[in-house]
Design an enzyme around this catalytic site. Structure first.
Site, PDB file in Angstrom:
ATOM      1  N   GLU A  56      -2.390  11.293   3.944  1.00 54.16           N
ATOM      2  CA  GLU A  56      -3.218  11.225   4.915  1.00 54.16           C
ATOM      3  C   GLU A  56      -3.111  12.480   5.982  1.00 54.16           C
ATOM      4  O   GLU A  56      -2.162  13.125   6.524  1.00 54.16           O
ATOM      5  CB  GLU A  56      -2.989  10.002   5.706  1.00 54.16           C
ATOM      6  CG  GLU A  56      -3.207   8.816   5.067  1.00 54.16           C
ATOM      7  CD  GLU A  56      -2.948   7.630   5.653  1.00 54.16           C
ATOM      8  OE1 GLU A  56      -4.216   6.831   6.303  1.00 54.16           O
ATOM      9  OE2 GLU A  56      -1.745   7.000   6.031  1.00 54.16           O
ATOM     10  N   GLU A 109       0.630  -1.155  -0.004  1.00 46.55           N
ATOM     11  CA  GLU A 109      -0.029  -0.032  -0.044  1.00 46.55           C
ATOM     12  C   GLU A 109       0.871   1.276   0.038  1.00 46.55           C
ATOM     13  O   GLU A 109       2.047   1.392   0.777  1.00 46.55           O
ATOM     14  CB  GLU A 109      -0.978  -0.162   1.120  1.00 46.55           C
ATOM     15  CG  GLU A 109      -1.698   1.396   1.394  1.00 46.55           C
ATOM     16  CD  GLU A 109      -2.379   1.201   2.676  1.00 46.55           C
ATOM     17  OE1 GLU A 109      -3.097  -0.058   3.155  1.00 46.55           O
ATOM     18  OE2 GLU A 109      -2.757   2.240   3.312  1.00 46.55           O
TER      19      GLU A 109
END
Length: 279
Positions: free
Chosen positions: A165, A160
């Site tokens: 974020e 990933e």
């Protein structure tokens, strides 16, 4: 002049033009939608090969799908409800809102996100996303990537890549790689798998990565902020990043990392201007 000769004269330059265009492309395609960067491109000038500037009045469903709900922290509140999405004046608004109909769906709030799974994926290149991140308690906007194909097995073996974020009202963003190597083998420092970077919390920023067969370089507003390299002498699961990945952009809410949501601070939005891929 014979008609056949005239057709040949007209047709031949077109064929040569098409061949020249194909040869100049920095990528080849697999399955019609997977952009595979050609070998030897690392040191050459970037070429724009795919983009969406969200100028259409509706979402381009040849490129994107609304993310459905799931059972993980990140997608527990995802919804395809129209109120979670808005396209206006060249922007897409991905919204976290109070649920307008808890009789049909008991969740107290719902959120919007889009991904390119099955429609657009790429292996190596530079991707950039220009967006503004609104803040709220429990807000967790994210831009990230997952493997399009199942090359190594169940998650997290395919890896990933978290381009960006953001949590709550922080003045920094997190940029991270996850894999079997980092999550199961707990190898988070050999090499370091995550970094943070400051950003303009009140305006638009451009978040991205430059991805090669040897490293992933994270960027904010064109500045290199964190690098995850491929290294030797460790478990092979350290580098599952040798396969195509698709893109997810979502306004997440709540979870064990970001904490509880304050419904009084909703709605909250991630406002995306454009997405561009270079190879």
């Amino acid at each position: 002049m014979p008609l056949t000769t005239i057709k040949q004269i007209v047709f031949l330059p077109l064929v040569l033009l098409l061949l020249a265009t194909a040869c100049s492309r920095p990528f080849t395609r697999s399955a019609g939608y997977v952009y595979l960067q050609k070998d030897g491109r690392t040191e050459k000038k970037w070429k724009l090969v795919w983009k969406d500037d969200f100028n259409a009045p509706i979402l381009d469903t040849s490129k994107w799908t609304r993310i459905p709900p799931g059972k993980s922290d990140w997608n527990r509140h995802m919804s395809t409800h129209d109120d979670c999405f808005r396209l206006d004046s060249g922007y897409i608004y991905l919204r976290g809102i109070r649920n307008p109909d808890t009789t049909a769906d008991p969740r107290p709030f719902i959120t919007g996100g889009i991904y390119t799974k099955g429609k657009f994926a790429f292996q190596y290149g530079k991707i950039e996303i220009r967006a503004k991140l609104e803040c709220a308690t429990g807000a967790w906007p994210a831009m990230w990537m997952l493997a399009e194909q199942n090359k190594y097995g169940a998650y997290p073996k395919n890896g990933e890549i978290d381009i960006m974020e953001h949590l709550n009202f922080e003045h920094k963003v997190y940029q991270t790689t996850h894999s079997y190597y980092t999550l199961d083998l707990k190898q988070t420092q050999k090499p370091p798998h995550s970094g943070t970077a400051p950003f303009n919390r009140d305006g638009f920023n451009t978040f991205g990565i430059k991805w090669t067969p040897h490293k992933i370089v994270f960027t904010v507003n064109g500045k290199e902020t964190f690098t995850y390299p491929r290294i030797t002498g460790v478990d092979a699961s350290q580098w599952p990043y040798d396969q195509p990945f698709y893109l997810l952009i979502d306004q997440q809410l709540g979870g064990s990392w970001v904490g509880k949501v304050d419904p009084q601070q909703l709605p909250v939005q991630m406002i995306v201007d454009w997405v561009k891929l270079y190879q």
